[in-house]
Design a protein around this motif. Structure first.
Motif, PDB file in Angstrom:
ATOM      1  N   LEU A  27       0.683  -1.268  -0.049  1.00  0.00           N
ATOM      2  CA  LEU A  27       0.051  -0.113   0.026  1.00  0.00           C
ATOM      3  C   LEU A  27       0.788   1.261   0.052  1.00  0.00           C
ATOM      4  N   PHE A  28       1.830   1.248   1.009  1.00  0.00           N
ATOM      5  CA  PHE A  28       2.839   2.400   0.879  1.00  0.00           C
ATOM      6  C   PHE A  28       3.424   2.594  -0.616  1.00  0.00           C
ATOM      7  N   ARG A  64       3.213   1.732  -9.324  1.00  0.00           N
ATOM      8  CA  ARG A  64       2.049   1.235  -8.815  1.00  0.00           C
ATOM      9  C   ARG A  64       1.723  -0.202  -8.960  1.00  0.00           C
ATOM     10  N   ALA A  65       2.067  -0.671 -10.121  1.00  0.00           N
ATOM     11  CA  ALA A  65       1.637  -2.141 -10.300  1.00  0.00           C
ATOM     12  C   ALA A  65       2.449  -3.243  -9.216  1.00  0.00           C
ATOM     13  N   ASP A  66       3.708  -2.502  -9.012  1.00  0.00           N
ATOM     14  CA  ASP A  66       4.663  -3.239  -7.917  1.00  0.00           C
ATOM     15  C   ASP A  66       3.920  -3.274  -6.760  1.00  0.00           C
ATOM     16  N   GLY A  67       3.321  -2.046  -6.388  1.00  0.00           N
ATOM     17  CA  GLY A  67       2.730  -1.920  -5.111  1.00  0.00           C
ATOM     18  C   GLY A  67       1.415  -2.830  -5.066  1.00  0.00           C
ATOM     19  N   ILE A  83       8.777  -1.766   4.492  1.00  0.00           N
ATOM     20  CA  ILE A  83       8.908  -0.601   3.715  1.00  0.00           C
ATOM     21  C   ILE A  83      10.142  -0.116   3.211  1.00  0.00           C
ATOM     22  N   LEU A  84      11.152  -0.304   4.047  1.00  0.00           N
ATOM     23  CA  LEU A  84      12.531   0.031   3.746  1.00  0.00           C
ATOM     24  C   LEU A  84      12.804  -1.053   2.611  1.00  0.00           C
ATOM     25  N   VAL A  85      12.429  -2.375   2.679  1.00  0.00           N
ATOM     26  CA  VAL A  85      12.619  -3.023   1.362  1.00  0.00           C
ATOM     27  C   VAL A  85      12.083  -2.647   0.093  1.00  0.00           C
ATOM     28  N   MET A  86      10.637  -1.997   0.290  1.00  0.00           N
ATOM     29  CA  MET A  86      10.178  -1.647  -0.988  1.00  0.00           C
ATOM     30  C   MET A  86      10.668  -0.308  -1.464  1.00  0.00           C
ATOM     31  N   LEU A  87      11.259   0.605  -0.518  1.00  0.00           N
ATOM     32  CA  LEU A  87      12.050   1.419  -1.173  1.00  0.00           C
ATOM     33  C   LEU A  87      13.208   1.077  -2.093  1.00  0.00           C
TER      34      LEU A  87
END
Length: 448
Positions: free
Chosen positions: A115-116, A281-284, A246-250
């Motif tokens: 979501l982030f 966005r698709a990744d999220g 969230i750090l991973v997703m950054l």
């Protein structure tokens, strides 16, 4: 009329070609796709049945994520030939979460991190102005060189194999690589485009009598397996786990940006800020779906970037076909088990060719750069040097704080950040691309 011609990315090929080209992509990424669920299952102490379910859930969600990226809908999907897979950047934090909060803790953190990513994508995509050719070329080169380690380890039999580096493994990998080269040398058209698939088939034929192909488990695997949401229980939300993810997703967003730009260079399609936003966005969204369907964070799979360059097949619908195949594999465990029987050595021969192509495309991009002064030379040299630190010396950053390890163990992220910062320092944050494109030295060299 010429301006209205369809871009090769949007070309829809005949069904037979879509299937074979798509299968080629699936075989190239399969080992990486199932590695993460195997690692997490071991850390969480899952049963064999639960592990099998986790693998199939991952394959199913891989396929859905790939379809979202390649076909796209509304404001989601970058619509280029990019296959989605589980990011290895998330392995270490997910292992820690699995050991402390269990699988539900992982899935809760994955949903929030997805979501982030979805919400921050429009802001993060503005970074594209920091990616002139000197940066993209450096990043693509780092991606290719970093992936070569995977291909080399496959060719030697796989990390942890007691016979690692045996002449049998190296010989099989060599036969696969030689087959790919011969097909590209003496064949044209369709056969040349499926050279990797032909190499893998030849490798399997050679590997079977050598006893390298293990079909155990195929007989016991179920024919049909349905991926039900929240199979392991309702997700739990723990603050520390969420922050880690969230750090991973950054990190994932930086790596995905590099992969998107790399594929854009290969297929000849400029990636705009809006394109990048849709891709991130698709990744999220895919990551959120991963948390719901018992899977993990998803990103562009760099392993397949080289395959696009090697085959020259630019159609996004080919990779959409890969997405359909992955969904089918996720629903039919017996078929997935057969595909999983391809030995590492066979994959290694293909991997060396594909990952080398990624690095070569990075060098090709760097050929557009003006090196008449030392500034761009320093940007390339230092970013590649720092990007390869985790590859050359895995323990180099071992004494740094634990929260930094996700970033410091990703050579692609380190190299990307270094290249962006050095380009901003030497060339300014927005003027680098224009300077390089207008350089008379580059224009003259291109004319030759």
């Amino acid at each position: 009329m010429a301006n209205q011609a369809k871009h090769p990315v949007d070309e829809v090929l005949p069904f037979g070609q879509l299937f074979l080209y798509g299968l080629q992509h699936v075989l190239a990424m399969y080992a990486g796709a199932v590695a993460v669920p195997l690692i997490i299952a071991g850390a969480a102490g899952l049963t064999k049945e639960q592990t099998a379910f986790l693998i199939n859930a991952d394959l199913f969600t891989c396929g859905i994520a790939t379809l979202i990226q390649t076909i796209g809908f509304w404001k989601f999907g970058i619509r280029i030939p990019v296959i989605q897979g589980v990011t290895f950047a998330a392995v270490t934090p997910m292992v820690m979460i699995a050991q402390n909060q269990g699988m539900t803790g992982i899935f809760g953190a994955v949903i929030i991190a997805g979501l982030f990513t979805l919400l921050i994508a429009p802001f993060f995509s503005k970074l594209i102005r920091f990616f002139p050719p000197v940066v993209t070329g450096s990043v693509i080169t780092i991606i290719g060189i970093s992936l070569l380690q995977v291909g080399v380890n496959w060719a030697a039999g796989g990390v942890g194999n007691p016979n690692y580096g045996s002449l049998t493994f190296l010989g099989v990998a060599g036969i696969v690589l030689l087959t790919i080269l011969l097909v590209n040398k003496y064949c044209t058209g369709f056969l040349a485009n499926v050279s990797v698939l032909i190499g893998l088939v030849v490798g399997m034929i050679v590997a079977v009598p050598l006893g390298l192909v293990n079909f155990t488990g195929v007989g016991n695997a179920a024919w049909i397996g349905i991926d039900t949401p929240f199979y392991f229980g309702l997700p739990t939300f723990e603050l520390g786990a969420i922050i880690a993810m969230i750090l991973v997703m950054l990190v994932v967003m930086v790596e995905s940006t590099g992969d998107f730009l790399a594929i854009g260079e290969i297929v000849g399609k400029d990636i705009s800020e809006d394109d990048l936003t849709r891709g991130l966005r698709a990744d999220g969204l895919s990551t959120m779906l991963g948390g719901i369907f018992n899977a993990f964070p998803y990103t562009a799979f760099a392993q397949n970037v080289g395959l696009v360059g090697l085959t020259g097949i630019k159609s996004r619908f080919v990779v959409a076909g890969s997405g359909v195949i992955l969904v089918v594999l996720g629903l039919f465990p017996k078929v997935a088990t057969v595909v999983a029987s391809v030995p590492s050595a066979v994959l290694g021969g293909a991997g060396i060719a594909m990952f080398g192509i990624v690095a070569a495309n990075g060098i090709k991009t760097l050929s557009k750069v003006d090196f008449s002064n030392n500034h761009n030379l320093f940007i390339v040299a230092i970013s590649i040097g720092i990007g390869l630190i985790p590859l050359v010396s895995p323990n180099f950053f071992s004494l740094f704080p634990a929260w930094t390890q996700t970033i410091l163990h990703s050579g692609i992220t380190l190299g990307s950040i270094t290249a962006i910062l050095l380009n901003a320092f030497f060339n300014g944050p927005t003027s680098g691309a224009k300077k390089e494109e207008q350089s008379p030295e580059v224009a003259a060299s291109t004319a030759k």
